[in-house]
Write an enzyme that holds these catalytic residues in place. Sequence first.
Site, PDB file in Angstrom:
ATOM      1  N   ILE A 165       0.818  -1.222   0.000  1.00  0.00           N
ATOM      2  CA  ILE A 165       0.000   0.000   0.000  1.00  0.00           C
ATOM      3  C   ILE A 165       0.845   1.262   0.000  1.00  0.00           C
ATOM      4  O   ILE A 165       0.405   2.314  -0.487  1.00  0.00           O
ATOM      5  CB  ILE A 165      -0.965   0.007   1.216  1.00  0.00           C
ATOM      6  CG1 ILE A 165      -2.029   1.107   1.052  1.00  0.00           C
ATOM      7  CG2 ILE A 165      -0.193   0.155   2.529  1.00  0.00           C
ATOM      8  CD1 ILE A 165      -3.118   1.054   2.095  1.00  0.00           C
ATOM      9  N   GLY A 175       3.551   1.915  -1.636  1.00  0.00           N
ATOM     10  CA  GLY A 175       4.252   2.186  -2.878  1.00  0.00           C
ATOM     11  C   GLY A 175       3.484   3.114  -3.794  1.00  0.00           C
ATOM     12  O   GLY A 175       2.392   3.594  -3.466  1.00  0.00           O
ATOM     13  N   ASP A 181       1.876   2.505  -6.724  1.00  0.00           N
ATOM     14  CA  ASP A 181       0.566   2.006  -7.130  1.00  0.00           C
ATOM     15  C   ASP A 181      -0.370   1.845  -5.943  1.00  0.00           C
ATOM     16  O   ASP A 181      -1.564   2.116  -6.044  1.00  0.00           O
ATOM     17  CB  ASP A 181       0.713   0.658  -7.846  1.00  0.00           C
ATOM     18  CG  ASP A 181       1.391   0.794  -9.194  1.00  0.00           C
ATOM     19  OD1 ASP A 181       1.702   1.926  -9.609  1.00  0.00           O
ATOM     20  OD2 ASP A 181       1.624  -0.249  -9.837  1.00  0.00           O
ATOM     21  N   ASP A 192       4.537  -9.041   6.211  1.00  0.00           N
ATOM     22  CA  ASP A 192       5.544  -9.296   5.179  1.00  0.00           C
ATOM     23  C   ASP A 192       5.096 -10.496   4.356  1.00  0.00           C
ATOM     24  O   ASP A 192       4.530 -11.452   4.901  1.00  0.00           O
ATOM     25  CB  ASP A 192       6.908  -9.577   5.820  1.00  0.00           C
ATOM     26  CG  ASP A 192       8.035  -9.543   4.803  1.00  0.00           C
ATOM     27  OD1 ASP A 192       8.124 -10.492   4.004  1.00  0.00           O
ATOM     28  OD2 ASP A 192       8.824  -8.590   4.803  1.00  0.00           O
ATOM     29  N   LEU A 193       5.345 -10.445   3.051  1.00  0.00           N
ATOM     30  CA  LEU A 193       4.943 -11.543   2.172  1.00  0.00           C
ATOM     31  C   LEU A 193       5.602 -12.866   2.543  1.00  0.00           C
ATOM     32  O   LEU A 193       5.086 -13.934   2.214  1.00  0.00           O
ATOM     33  CB  LEU A 193       5.278 -11.190   0.720  1.00  0.00           C
ATOM     34  CG  LEU A 193       4.345 -10.192   0.035  1.00  0.00           C
ATOM     35  CD1 LEU A 193       4.951  -9.703  -1.271  1.00  0.00           C
ATOM     36  CD2 LEU A 193       2.982 -10.828  -0.214  1.00  0.00           C
ATOM     37  N   LEU A 231       0.253  -5.985  -4.557  1.00  0.00           N
ATOM     38  CA  LEU A 231       1.177  -5.104  -5.254  1.00  0.00           C
ATOM     39  C   LEU A 231       2.561  -5.142  -4.611  1.00  0.00           C
ATOM     40  O   LEU A 231       3.468  -4.430  -5.038  1.00  0.00           O
ATOM     41  CB  LEU A 231       0.652  -3.656  -5.235  1.00  0.00           C
ATOM     42  CG  LEU A 231      -0.826  -3.453  -5.589  1.00  0.00           C
ATOM     43  CD1 LEU A 231      -1.159  -1.967  -5.607  1.00  0.00           C
ATOM     44  CD2 LEU A 231      -1.175  -4.101  -6.914  1.00  0.00           C
ATOM     45  N   SER A 240      10.628  -4.632  -6.284  1.00  0.00           N
ATOM     46  CA  SER A 240      10.089  -4.152  -7.556  1.00  0.00           C
ATOM     47  C   SER A 240      11.110  -3.550  -8.502  1.00  0.00           C
ATOM     48  O   SER A 240      10.736  -3.100  -9.591  1.00  0.00           O
ATOM     49  CB  SER A 240       8.991  -3.115  -7.279  1.00  0.00           C
ATOM     50  OG  SER A 240       9.520  -2.019  -6.542  1.00  0.00           O
ATOM     51  N   SER A 300       3.645  -8.575 -14.678  1.00  0.00           N
ATOM     52  CA  SER A 300       4.506  -7.567 -15.290  1.00  0.00           C
ATOM     53  C   SER A 300       4.867  -7.889 -16.727  1.00  0.00           C
ATOM     54  O   SER A 300       5.027  -9.060 -17.102  1.00  0.00           O
ATOM     55  CB  SER A 300       5.790  -7.451 -14.456  1.00  0.00           C
ATOM     56  OG  SER A 300       6.777  -6.692 -15.123  1.00  0.00           O
ATOM     57  N   GLU A 339       7.683  -7.512 -17.799  1.00  0.00           N
ATOM     58  CA  GLU A 339       9.029  -8.097 -17.736  1.00  0.00           C
ATOM     59  C   GLU A 339       8.991  -9.610 -17.915  1.00  0.00           C
ATOM     60  O   GLU A 339      10.021 -10.224 -18.182  1.00  0.00           O
ATOM     61  CB  GLU A 339       9.691  -7.750 -16.400  1.00  0.00           C
ATOM     62  CG  GLU A 339      10.109  -6.299 -16.261  1.00  0.00           C
ATOM     63  CD  GLU A 339      11.410  -5.969 -16.981  1.00  0.00           C
ATOM     64  OE1 GLU A 339      12.202  -6.901 -17.205  1.00  0.00           O
ATOM     65  OE2 GLU A 339      11.609  -4.790 -17.312  1.00  0.00           O
ATOM     66  N   TYR A 369      13.785 -10.825 -11.504  1.00  0.00           N
ATOM     67  CA  TYR A 369      12.464 -10.218 -11.287  1.00  0.00           C
ATOM     68  C   TYR A 369      11.442 -10.822 -12.242  1.00  0.00           C
ATOM     69  O   TYR A 369      10.355 -11.251 -11.832  1.00  0.00           O
ATOM     70  CB  TYR A 369      12.564  -8.706 -11.493  1.00  0.00           C
ATOM     71  CG  TYR A 369      11.229  -7.983 -11.451  1.00  0.00           C
ATOM     72  CD1 TYR A 369      10.719  -7.499 -10.254  1.00  0.00           C
ATOM     73  CD2 TYR A 369      10.485  -7.775 -12.618  1.00  0.00           C
ATOM     74  CE1 TYR A 369       9.497  -6.834 -10.220  1.00  0.00           C
ATOM     75  CE2 TYR A 369       9.267  -7.113 -12.584  1.00  0.00           C
ATOM     76  CZ  TYR A 369       8.777  -6.649 -11.380  1.00  0.00           C
ATOM     77  OH  TYR A 369       7.575  -5.997 -11.351  1.00  0.00           O
ATOM     78  N   LYS A 429       8.127 -13.191 -11.425  1.00  0.00           N
ATOM     79  CA  LYS A 429       6.790 -12.761 -11.817  1.00  0.00           C
ATOM     80  C   LYS A 429       6.082 -13.824 -12.661  1.00  0.00           C
ATOM     81  O   LYS A 429       4.850 -13.971 -12.575  1.00  0.00           O
ATOM     82  CB  LYS A 429       6.867 -11.434 -12.571  1.00  0.00           C
ATOM     83  CG  LYS A 429       7.098 -10.226 -11.684  1.00  0.00           C
ATOM     84  CD  LYS A 429       5.896  -9.947 -10.790  1.00  0.00           C
ATOM     85  CE  LYS A 429       6.044  -8.685  -9.982  1.00  0.00           C
ATOM     86  NZ  LYS A 429       4.845  -8.387  -9.161  1.00  0.00           N
TER      87      LYS A 429
END
Length: 320
Positions: free
Chosen positions: A10, A12, A14, A57-58, A79, A83, A124, A126, A150, A154
């Site tokens: 939250i 960040g 986005d 934390d994730l 989100l 990143s 993403s 990416e 990264y 993803k």
Amino acid sequence: MTKKALIIGIAGQDGSYLSEYLLSLGYEVHGIVRRNSVAENQDDRISHLNVTCHYGDLLDVPSLTRIISSVKPDEIYNLGAQSHVRISFDVPSFTIQTNALGVLNLLEICRAILPDVKFYQASSSEMFGNSIDEDGYQRKTTPMNPTSPYGCAKVMGYNLVRHYRAGYCMHSCNGILFNHESPRRGSNFVTNKIVKTAVEIKKGLKDTLALGNLDASRDWGHSKDYVRAMHMILNNDEPGDWVVATGESRTIRDMCKTTFDYLDMNYEDYVTVDKKFFRPQELDFLKGDSTEIREILGWKPEYTFESMVEEMVDHWMEVI
């Protein structure tokens, strides 16, 4: 009843814009933040908003379980991530754990205690790497051949979301978002680095701007437009995967020219190339085909590339 949303990440760029958008729609908004030794860095983008933040934390399953159990959100937006693509080469293990296993942790918790929740995963562009369709675009059917830790992480997160949707009938969705920026983007990301440094040069605070690959080309939009797409994706009746992009690609060199031109300067007088900013494996070109989300969900961007850059420059001119 008031809808409740839980946003991981939250604090960040986005996450802050999504919070503003959901609040404008009448949502009760909760968010997960990681503890930071400088407390102001935890909420400087969201301190003006009426949101409830929780430490978590994730990679910490107990904290995720506690928060999801207590909030009982109608919608979850993941989100959260390590990143920064270039930095993922420096911390590959942490990137893989956070960006891939973190998704697994969330999906497993939701499957166990909140199986009807609507789940959005920030995927993403990416993931495509240097794969490009014959017409010069990337879309859902384009092969995914990522060129960074990264991107690799993803891809795993993307496929986990698809698996949990098919295997457990969960309302889990992917938004394959191409690059999106704003004044709230971290200044170590190339777009805001260019804009901030250009303003510092304009004000006599710096002399040069050192960058890496000036010919790398990206499809850049504005974060405000893309968070609207996130909400549309998650609230479509059928869960699915959607590409969100402007359909236009510009190089880093183009970004420099647009920025410096707006400040009445010539970028060639100030920009230098430093090999330390190159990636071990470069991603050369991104341009997304967002026809599906435009035609089916009615999404379209309100910002142009030029208006986005001008807003970013104006921001730094005011705060520096």
